[in-house]
Design a protein around this motif. Structure first.
Motif, PDB file in Angstrom:
ATOM      1  N   ALA A   1       0.828  -1.209   0.000  1.00 31.33           N
ATOM      2  CA  ALA A   1       0.000   0.000   0.000  1.00 31.33           C
ATOM      3  C   ALA A   1       0.863   1.260   0.000  1.00 31.33           C
ATOM      4  CB  ALA A   1      -0.930  -0.014   1.211  1.00 31.33           C
ATOM      5  N   LEU A   2       1.924   1.263   0.794  1.00 37.03           N
ATOM      6  CA  LEU A   2       2.801   2.437   0.847  1.00 37.03           C
ATOM      7  C   LEU A   2       3.577   2.605  -0.450  1.00 37.03           C
ATOM      8  CD1 LEU A   2       4.050   1.985   4.504  1.00 37.03           C
ATOM      9  CD2 LEU A   2       2.708   3.919   3.651  1.00 37.03           C
ATOM     10  N   HIS A   3       4.005   1.496  -1.032  1.00 42.56           N
ATOM     11  CA  HIS A   3       4.719   1.564  -2.310  1.00 42.56           C
ATOM     12  C   HIS A   3       3.819   2.159  -3.392  1.00 42.56           C
ATOM     13  CE1 HIS A   3       7.731   0.273  -5.296  1.00 42.56           C
ATOM     14  NE2 HIS A   3       6.685   0.013  -6.064  1.00 42.56           N
ATOM     15  N   LEU A   4       2.573   1.708  -3.445  1.00 48.11           N
ATOM     16  CA  LEU A   4       1.647   2.241  -4.442  1.00 48.11           C
ATOM     17  C   LEU A   4       1.322   3.703  -4.161  1.00 48.11           C
ATOM     18  CD1 LEU A   4      -0.744  -0.828  -4.728  1.00 48.11           C
ATOM     19  CD2 LEU A   4       0.873  -0.027  -6.464  1.00 48.11           C
ATOM     20  N   ASP A   5       1.166   4.054  -2.893  1.00 52.44           N
ATOM     21  CA  ASP A   5       0.895   5.445  -2.538  1.00 52.44           C
ATOM     22  C   ASP A   5       2.016   6.353  -3.027  1.00 52.44           C
ATOM     23  OD1 ASP A   5      -0.731   7.349  -0.506  1.00 52.44           O
ATOM     24  OD2 ASP A   5       1.419   7.714  -0.263  1.00 52.44           O
ATOM     25  N   ARG A   6       3.248   5.894  -2.837  1.00 55.46           N
ATOM     26  CA  ARG A   6       4.408   6.693  -3.241  1.00 55.46           C
ATOM     27  C   ARG A   6       4.553   6.716  -4.764  1.00 55.46           C
ATOM     28  NH1 ARG A   6       7.564   4.345   0.036  1.00 55.46           N
ATOM     29  NH2 ARG A   6       8.023   2.610  -1.336  1.00 55.46           N
ATOM     30  N   THR A   7       4.347   5.574  -5.395  1.00 50.57           N
ATOM     31  CA  THR A   7       4.567   5.462  -6.831  1.00 50.57           C
ATOM     32  C   THR A   7       3.494   6.180  -7.640  1.00 50.57           C
ATOM     33  OG1 THR A   7       5.633   3.313  -6.493  1.00 50.57           O
ATOM     34  CG2 THR A   7       4.903   3.824  -8.718  1.00 50.57           C
ATOM     35  N   LEU A   8       2.250   6.120  -7.186  1.00 45.20           N
ATOM     36  CA  LEU A   8       1.128   6.658  -7.961  1.00 45.20           C
ATOM     37  C   LEU A   8       0.738   8.070  -7.550  1.00 45.20           C
ATOM     38  CD1 LEU A   8      -1.127   3.476  -8.135  1.00 45.20           C
ATOM     39  CD2 LEU A   8       0.608   4.259  -9.759  1.00 45.20           C
ATOM     40  N   GLU A   9       1.493   8.645  -6.616  1.00 41.99           N
ATOM     41  CA  GLU A   9       1.205  10.023  -6.222  1.00 41.99           C
ATOM     42  C   GLU A   9       1.322  10.947  -7.439  1.00 41.99           C
ATOM     43  OE1 GLU A   9       2.568  13.153  -2.710  1.00 41.99           O
ATOM     44  OE2 GLU A   9       3.912  11.536  -3.343  1.00 41.99           O
TER      45      GLU A   9
END
Length: 684
Positions: free
Chosen positions: A88-96
């Motif tokens: 979830a954190l990886h996607l939050d950072r990547t898709l920001e």
């Protein structure tokens, strides 16, 4: 976990509101008054629980995914929550700042190194597809597009969602939101059984082969089939009535292939379902590490172009001469085998002299010698100490020194490294082990390994040493694939306490391998480490570890590089387990075989991380040694709480630095030569 007021229940007048403390996705600490409703199981087969909540400081609705204290005592349950939080954190950072963030849950915060770990999301958007009874043909196309688009975005990050089902795909009438992130796995990892038929593909359900992005294509096809028909499809083949459904017939027949190789990739499926969206899909932004990785490549190329000294004997072959002088691991003076100074322990664990003349049987004599020790009198001013006889009878020992300030966690790392050896961790590389002295090794296991594995925080390394500088920890006999036996001695160097004595200099000149341990809290000014620094009373040091400089300044060099094999380890990496590239490497298993380019990709990633955030001073060992690999490791797998690790310790990648050093010494055989290992190709 805090006690909280259930939603809808009035609070007592004047009663203080309980607060929840957690870390937000940017790494900042947040404290918020919180209320939660009753918990429930999100999936009866999984340990995570879920409950709705409200963070009253911002009037923010949320969902808390958490583990009870009892469930959190199980490392496997914690690993699931870690996987979900990391994804979830990886996607939050990547898709920001991209138009795709809506496809996944929004993270509010997390607190994972606690007795009751939890993850906070913004309120879900939509209803589970399994409870959606009617959906138009137009909506079906949007649903299929969004779900496949989510697959493509995950595939671009090397991730595969294994938990896609009607329960984990939400639909709000206009778009999809994909949950079930605890089931995400990295492409190429061994499959493990996960999910339920028919939504889990056959090979995933059986746990066979390697994780493939096309595993999720099967799951998407099954969800779409149930959404259109109202019933689940077969668990091992395409539905017989697929041709009767126009929305499915033109795009999904190959998606139901029983093996991943027969299915389209997520990208190919998106081309079929929504070709315009496939063309618009653009790569997500990088993390800014590229120029630093290029700097690593340039530095490595410079090392490759520098010839090793002609007299450099880095094949690591043990000394074949008759047993002679070796360095005492305690007083660091020279010592050689003296049969008149041998001792064994009696029933009271007291030393008594050993008279070999009374033992005529050679087999019995050899067995007694293995458990015997020799009193070292090389330094009459040093406290009484004894050396195991096998340490003196197998040629010159290989000395491995751990270097770093006392806060780096060297003691835990070295303890777990030795424990992994004795668990057979080197056998896959053709290297066996024996204790140098059974009694001393048993004491090491009893006093260091067992307490740490049970979750106890160890004191700093104790033992006899030189002026607090070089402390001997343990020694083992390693046998390589050719049957050659060599003692390996492990030392803990408190470099900041180094005194300029002849003994210290002689020891430094005789070191065979060095492990420089980097404390991320000292090196990396990342916000997620601020709370750790506050708790430990430390600050970021832009000048690098003083222990590194102390040792490096004492080592003479005859060319542009030092020739001693070395490794750098970003220790306590669990503190950064959601930070790239740590999130990738910390979950990697040990390599099955060792190649000439082994560890170079990991080295480049660690180099880039340190150069980007810590500065060149922290890379001084890499710059100083011609052969120096960089590694990510965690001795414990999590942070301590009140002097213990809540779920015990789960070491990760603690043996890889030693594997690299042993390959540089030729004890582990790798293609090419030991002299070229660590620079990636045959030394010029």
């Amino acid at each position: 976990m805090v006690s909280t007021t259930p939603l809808g229940r009035p609070e007592s007048p004047g009663a203080p509101r309980p607060h929840l403390v957690f870390t937000d996705p940017a790494g900042r600490r947040r404290t918020a008054p919180a209320r939660f409703g009753p918990p429930s199981r999100r999936d009866p087969a999984l340990p995570q629980r879920i409950r709705n909540g409200m963070l009253d400081d911002r009037g923010q609705q949320c969902v808390q995914v958490f583990l009870s204290a009892a469930d959190a005592a199980n490392p496997a349950a914690r690993a699931l929550l870690d996987t979900e939080a990391g994804t979830a954190l990886h996607l939050d950072r990547t898709l920001e700042n991209t138009p795709y963030a809506y496809l996944f849950p929004t993270v509010i915060g997390y607190e994972l190194d606690t007795a009751e770990p939890f993850l906070l999301y913004a309120a879900p958007r939509g209803t589970a597809a399994g409870r959606t009874h009617v959906i138009s043909a137009t909506d079906q196309r949007v649903f299929a597009r969004d779900l496949t688009l989510a697959l493509c975005l995950l595939d671009g990050q090397g991730l595969v969602p294994r938990g896609i089902s009607p329960a984990t795909v939400l639909w709000d009438g206009t778009s999809v939101q994909l949950w079930g992130l605890e089931g995400v796995a990295r492409t190429g990892r061994p499959r493990t059984p996960w999910g339920r038929a028919p939504f889990a593909p056959p090979e995933q359900h059986r746990g066979e082969g390697l994780v493939d992005p096309r595993d999720a294509v099967w799951s998407v096809a099954q969800v779409l089939y149930q959404l259109v028909t109202g019933r689940p499809g077969p668990a091992d083949r395409a539905p017989a009535d697929l041709a009767q459904h126009r929305v499915l017939a033109g795009t999904l027949p190959r998606a139901f292939a029983p093996a991943a190789a027969g299915r389209p990739t997520p990208g190919a499926l998106l081309e079929l379902l929504a070709p315009e969206e496939a063309r618009r899909l653009r790569p997500t932004a990088g993390d800014g590490a590229r120029p630093h990785r290029e700097a690593f490549d340039r530095a490595l190329d410079a090392k490759r172009r520098t010839p090793a000294p002609a007299e450099d004997t880095t094949d690591g072959a043990p000394d074949d001469r008759p047993p002679g002088e070796v360095l005492c691991p305690y007083c660091l003076e020279n010592i050689q085998l003296d049969l008149d100074k041998l001792y064994v322990t009696d029933d009271q664990m007291q030393y008594r002299p050993l008279d070999l003349s009374r033992i005529g049987n050679p087999v019995r004599r050899e067995d007694v010698m293995r458990g015997a020790v020799q009193q070292c009198t090389a330094d009459p001013d040093f406290p009484e100490h004894h050396i195991p006889v096998p340490y003196l009878t197998h040629g010159r020992p290989l000395t491995v020194a751990m270097i770093g300030q006392s806060s780096t966690g060297k003691s835990h790392l070295l303890t777990q490294m030795i424990a992994e050896i004795t668990d057979g961790g080197l056998e896959r590389y053709g290297v066996g082990w024996q204790s140098v002295n059974p009694e001393q090794h048993a004491r090491f296991v009893r006093e260091r390994v067992q307490p740490l594995r049970s979750g106890k925080v160890l004191d700093h390394t104790s033992g006899v040493g030189l002026d607090g500088f070089a402390r001997f920890v343990e020694s083992l006999l390693l046998t390589d694939a050719r049957g050659r036996v060599r003692p390996v001695a492990f030392f803990d160097l408190g470099g900041e306490d180094l005194v300029r004595t002849d003994g210290a200099l002689r020891f430094l000149l005789g070191i065979d391998a060095l492990v420089f341990v980097v404390d991320p809290a000292l090196a990396l000014p990342l916000p997620q480490l601020d709370e750790v620094r506050r708790r430990w009373g430390t600050e970021v040091d832009r000048d690098g570890d003083a222990a590194f400089g102390t040792v490096l300044d004492r080592l003479p060099r005859t060319g542009p590089y030092l020739e001693t094999p070395a490794a750098m380890v970003l220790g306590k990496s669990d503190l950064l387990r959601f930070q790239p590239p740590v999130d990738r490497w910390l979950g990697e298993g040990p390599p099955a075989t060792i190649g000439p380019d082994q560890f170079l990709q990991e080295s480049g990633d660690v180099y880039a991380l340190l150069r980007q955030h810590a500065g060149q001073a922290w890379l001084r060992p890499f710059d100083a040694f011609r052969r120096c690999t960089l590694h990510i490791a965690s001795a414990t797998g999590g942070q301590e709480s009140q002097g213990r690790y809540p779920a015990g310790t789960g070491p990760r990648r603690v043996l890889e630095p030693l594997v690299s050093l042993l390959a540089m010494h030729g004890i582990i055989e790798a293609p090419g030569s030991a002299a070229s290992f660590g620079v990636g190709r045959e030394a010029q």
